[in-house]
Design an enzyme around this catalytic site. Structure first.
Site, PDB file in Angstrom:
ATOM      1  N   SER A 124     -78.003 -31.975  12.947  1.00 38.96           N
ATOM      2  CA  SER A 124     -79.251 -32.833  12.764  1.00 38.96           C
ATOM      3  C   SER A 124     -79.630 -33.577  14.097  1.00 38.96           C
ATOM      4  O   SER A 124     -79.872 -34.784  14.269  1.00 38.96           O
ATOM      5  CB  SER A 124     -79.191 -33.895  11.676  1.00 38.96           C
ATOM      6  OG  SER A 124     -79.118 -33.232  10.212  1.00 38.96           O
TER       7      SER A 124
ATOM      8  N   GLU B   7     -72.888 -21.594   8.232  1.00 42.89           N
ATOM      9  CA  GLU B   7     -73.488 -20.751   7.183  1.00 42.89           C
ATOM     10  C   GLU B   7     -72.899 -19.360   7.110  1.00 42.89           C
ATOM     11  O   GLU B   7     -72.825 -18.802   6.224  1.00 42.89           O
ATOM     12  CB  GLU B   7     -74.954 -20.686   7.585  1.00 42.89           C
ATOM     13  CG  GLU B   7     -75.567 -22.247   7.353  1.00 42.89           C
ATOM     14  CD  GLU B   7     -76.711 -22.470   8.154  1.00 42.89           C
ATOM     15  OE1 GLU B   7     -77.474 -21.427   8.975  1.00 42.89           O
ATOM     16  OE2 GLU B   7     -77.219 -23.351   8.309  1.00 42.89           O
TER      17      GLU B   7
ATOM     18  N   ASN C  61     -80.781 -22.657  17.659  1.00 48.07           N
ATOM     19  CA  ASN C  61     -80.447 -21.810  16.744  1.00 48.07           C
ATOM     20  C   ASN C  61     -81.831 -21.636  15.735  1.00 48.07           C
ATOM     21  O   ASN C  61     -81.635 -22.574  14.900  1.00 48.07           O
ATOM     22  CB  ASN C  61     -79.093 -22.284  15.988  1.00 48.07           C
ATOM     23  CG  ASN C  61     -78.717 -21.398  14.880  1.00 48.07           C
ATOM     24  OD1 ASN C  61     -79.276 -20.403  14.684  1.00 48.07           O
ATOM     25  ND2 ASN C  61     -77.878 -21.691  13.968  1.00 48.07           N
TER      26      ASN C  61
HETATM   27  P1  PGA Z   1     -79.548 -28.615  12.358  1.00 48.61           P
HETATM   28  O1  PGA Z   1     -78.747 -27.293  12.410  1.00 48.61           O
HETATM   29  O2  PGA Z   1     -79.728 -29.018  13.835  1.00 48.61           O
HETATM   30  O3  PGA Z   1     -80.785 -27.993  11.579  1.00 48.61           O
HETATM   31  O4  PGA Z   1     -78.690 -29.557  11.602  1.00 48.61           O
HETATM   32  C1  PGA Z   1     -77.645 -27.187  13.485  1.00 48.61           C
HETATM   33  C2  PGA Z   1     -77.044 -25.679  13.419  1.00 48.61           C
HETATM   34  O5  PGA Z   1     -76.676 -25.230  12.078  1.00 48.61           O
HETATM   35  O6  PGA Z   1     -76.654 -25.157  14.511  1.00 48.61           O
END
Ligand code: PGA
Length: 252
Positions: A215, A99, A9
């Site tokens: 993460s 988000e 993503n």
């Molecule tokens: P991140 O985001 O790997 O930066 O924690 C994951 C996501 O929002 O799909």
């Protein structure tokens, strides 16, 4: 047999030229290291979709979008429809990312409508769910995820549900550097598979791909993916660096 998938993503990152160079590098890496039965999806910003879709030539490597509108077409200034996404050659779309839920107020009803519209236009849906920290602290995380899936996804008839991938992304782990432990991930993925079983039966439950996100990076991917109910990852920050992202795919 359910599919093993790593989806990157990109969020709101990369200008067009950077995205094209990056996708080209990913494509040539997987030309040399065939994906076999795995799939990799690059979920780019809309502006990249047409170009990136046409430059990806490797089997199992496709482009996807990060959102779509719930209407087919019309006077919705600034919006992008599922049919438009499909016309770029992209095969998938992320729906219900946290988000989108928190910054843009997308609720369960809207997400259910987006999901229907995406499926109607032949896109595979990567449907995100996950609790925020206070919900986990109150031990409400299972109920939150159950509600998100009940309202957003379980209204689908079984043949449509089968075209969806679920991504469990605990919001407290997204972009924070704090990852769910392998046990926390497995526990929730097992719960999700169990409620799919209640809704659609054991065969569908066992065929549904459930990704972990939050993460996830090269250094922790293998231990997360080693869990029986974790079928891959939805990767944010770590999908923006080629070596890191390819190592995550290799860990699967
Ligand atoms: P991140 O985001 O790997 O930066 O924690 C994951 C996501 O929002 O799909």
């Amino acid at each position: 047999m359910r599919k093993k998938i790593v989806a990157g993503n990109w969020k709101m990152n990369m200008e067009l030229s950077e995205g094209v160079a990056f996708a080209t590098a990913i494509n040539s890496y997987f030309k040399d290291h065939p994906l076999k039965d795995k799939e990799v999806i690059l979920c780019t910003p809309f502006i990249h979709l047409g170009t990136v879709s046409s430059l990806l030539t490797v089997k199992g490597l496709t482009a996807g979008a990060q959102n779509c509108n719930d209407h087919k077409s019309g006077a919705f200034t600034g919006e992008i429809s599922a049919v438009m996404i499909r016309s770029t050659g992209a095969a998938s779309v992320i729906i219900g990312h946290s988000e989108r839920r928190s910054y843009y107020g997308e609720d369960d009803t809207l997400l259910a409508a987006k999901t229907v519209e995406a499926l109607r236009n032949g896109l595979r849906v990567i449907f995100c769910c996950g609790e925020v920290l206070p919900e986990r602290e109150k031990n409400n995380h299972f109920e939150v995820v159950r509600r998100q899936l009940d309202k957003g996804l379980f209204t689908l008839p079984v043949e449509e549900f089968r075209k969806c991938v679920i991504a469990y992304e605990p919001v407290w782990a997204i972009g924070t550097g704090v990852t769910a432990t392998p046990n926390q991930a497995q526990e929730m993925h097992h719960f999700i598979r169990d409620i799919i079983k209640n809704q659609y039966g054991p065969d569908v439950a066992s065929d549904t791909t459930i990704l972990y996100g939050g993460s996830c990076k090269a250094s922790n991917a293998a231990e997360l993916f080693a869990n029986p109910d974790v079928d891959g990852g939805l990767i944010g920050g770590a999908s923006l660096a080629k070596d890191e992202f390819c190592s995550i795919v290799n860990a699967l």
